[in-house]
Scaffold this active site. Structure first.
Site, PDB file in Angstrom:
ATOM      1  N   HIS A  21      -8.950  21.492 -39.302  1.00  0.00           N
ATOM      2  CA  HIS A  21      -8.503  20.245 -39.498  1.00  0.00           C
ATOM      3  C   HIS A  21      -8.968  19.200 -40.728  1.00  0.00           C
ATOM      4  CE1 HIS A  21      -5.914  16.570 -38.592  1.00  0.00           C
ATOM      5  NE2 HIS A  21      -6.236  15.587 -39.172  1.00  0.00           N
ATOM      6  N   GLU A  22      -9.850  18.876 -40.419  1.00  0.00           N
ATOM      7  CA  GLU A  22     -10.875  17.826 -41.527  1.00  0.00           C
ATOM      8  C   GLU A  22     -11.076  18.900 -42.578  1.00  0.00           C
ATOM      9  OE1 GLU A  22     -10.649  15.166 -40.779  1.00  0.00           O
ATOM     10  OE2 GLU A  22     -10.286  15.002 -39.023  1.00  0.00           O
ATOM     11  N   HIS A  25      -8.489  18.045 -45.127  1.00  0.00           N
ATOM     12  CA  HIS A  25      -7.914  16.923 -45.406  1.00  0.00           C
ATOM     13  C   HIS A  25      -9.285  16.849 -47.201  1.00  0.00           C
ATOM     14  CE1 HIS A  25      -5.803  14.623 -43.005  1.00  0.00           C
ATOM     15  NE2 HIS A  25      -6.510  14.916 -42.200  1.00  0.00           N
TER      16      HIS A  25
END
Length: 454
Positions: A21-22, A25
């Protein structure tokens, strides 16, 4: 299954999904030339830190593994040198900010697609959609299902495996549909049946749904011979081995594998004396089945599978494998279906049609992580894909401070031509945090209820 085994499986799952997920980003920020100051897996006290890259980004592994974050250069958090202001997150156009925020959930979905596509290409032995005799007074019996029926289609959609059938029935139960089901019996006769799920309680879709409907997987009459013993299971702890033939349970003679299954189910967390034939010798083994919840009741399981001959295996199993493009298409479709189903379940929770007791927290997720890891790498990867989809869906909800909350603000900015006011965002943040705390409390309560009340 040991406590340590469960904890390790849970922490690995969290670590993988947080990084996925990170990293979404992080990668989007780098593509937009936004300076990334820190990439943290976990919160709290750092356990390990290092720096790398042109921007000397700080990489952190922290003590509390329930989340992570990517910290970017931002004038709202600290003064930014004049020469780096163009690389601050808050200086980017709304389109770039939107891309950076949506990339996190997008990577969760891409991870699930990659896992499912890989499994489809690898190929898996799966149970054919053959039904056993439905119990009396069930929806399946009323629809006309009979033992040995092979399900070919549901609402015109081809059904290849038992999991395909289960997933389509689950969707129909949630929507309370009347499903048209095509089956072929053991004499090769084709029939079209109507499975009426209009009266099936939506609140029961996450219980033992197929059992309640009366659809049971067909199992040929197999001898009570162990073919596989799961690592860390009650059977392994008791000393049972593959090839053991179980002749008696608490003194009662056993003829088939189903007889053994029923004897085990009746003794959750209670000692069960098994008489076993091993290499021509008889011995008595005491096993204490693990207690598990099934359809609102507690049943026993020992973690063993029967020995299946080649003829029986061909009858009840099919090896499913697809080419790269078809695997990718099926993976995308499966990820989409699970995402939509998750949103429908959440919507029905909000309007009261589905109980909030289906909401799960970290304890339940950890339990499933341990169970899936115990079964092997394929179930564990499937579990990771499912949780990754759930994480992606959750983060897209329009609730500050989730990614979806930021996307909501950017949508408002696009519509009105200017950012939402600081006051509005502050109120939204407080309301969002309060709502998340309530959801976490519900989930944790459900975890404790499952743990202590079974």
């Amino acid at each position: 299954m040991t406590f340590v085994h469960t904890v390790v499986a849970f922490i690995v799952a969290l670590g993988v999904l947080i990084v996925v997920h990170e990293y979404g980003h992080y990668l989007a920020a780098r593509l937009c030339n936004v300076k990334v100051l820190r990439f943290s897996v976990g919160f709290g006290r750092p356990l390990a830190t290092w720096r790398s890259g042109r921007d000397r980004t700080e990489w952190v592994v922290a003590a509390v593994p329930f989340g992570g974050y990517v910290k970017m250069l931002d004038e709202r958090e600290a003064p930014v040198p004049l020469e780096e202001q163009a690389r601050a997150f808050n200086r980017q156009g709304v389109g770039r900010r939107l891309l950076i925020v949506v990339a996190g959930p997008a990577f969760n979905f891409l991870f699930a697609i990659a896992v499912y596509a890989g499994l489809y290409m690898y190929g898996l032995p799966e149970a054919r959609p053959i039904v056993a005799e439905p119990p009396p007074a069930t929806l399946a019996r009323a629809a006309g299902f009979r033992a040995g029926d092979l399900v070919r289609q549901v609402e015109g959609q081809a059904i290849t495996t038992w999991q395909d059938l289960r997933w389509r029935i689950l969707q129909g139960a949630l929507q309370r549909e009347k499903l048209q089901v095509q089956v072929i019996d053991e004499r090769e006769r084709i029939s079209n049946l109507t499975l009426d799920l209009a009266g099936f309680p939506a609140d029961e879709v996450e219980s033992d749904m197929m059992e309640r409907i009366g659809l049971r997987l067909y199992r040929p009459a197999l001898p009570a011979v162990l073919g596989q013993v799961v690592s860390g299971s009650a059977a392994e702890r008791a000393g049972l081995l593959p090839g053991d033939r179980v002749t008696h349970a608490d003194g009662r003679a056993l003829e088939t594998w189903d007889d053994l299954v029923q004897a085990v189910r009746r003794k959750p967390a209670q000692p069960l004396r098994l008489t076993v034939e091993r290499r021509g010798a008889a011995l008595v083994v005491e096993v204490t089945p693990d207690a598990v919840a099934s359809g609102g009741a507690r049943i026993g399981r020992i973690g063993a599978a029967p020995e299946v001959s080649g003829a029986h295996a061909d009858r009840i199993f099919i090896h499913v494998r697809y080419g790269p493009l078809e695997s990718l298409a099926k993976a995308v479709a499966r990820t989409w279906d699970i995402s939509v189903f998750s949103l429908k379940m959440l919507g029905r929770m909000l309007i009261g049609e589905v109980s909030w007791r289906h909401l799960s927290g970290p304890v339940t997720i950890a339990d499933f992580a341990g169970q899936s890891a115990q079964l092997g790498w394929i179930p564990y990867l499937t579990f990771l894909a499912l949780i990754s989809i759930s994480l992606g869906v959750l983060n897209l909800l329009p609730i500050p401070p989730l990614d979806g909350g930021h996307l909501m603000y950017y949508g408002i900015e696009l519509l009105k031509g200017s950012p939402a006011s600081e006051r509005a965002m502050e109120i939204g943040q407080r309301v969002g945090i309060a709502l998340l705390l309530v959801l976490m409390a519900f989930a944790f309560y459900n975890d404790l209820n499952r743990l202590f009340a079974g």
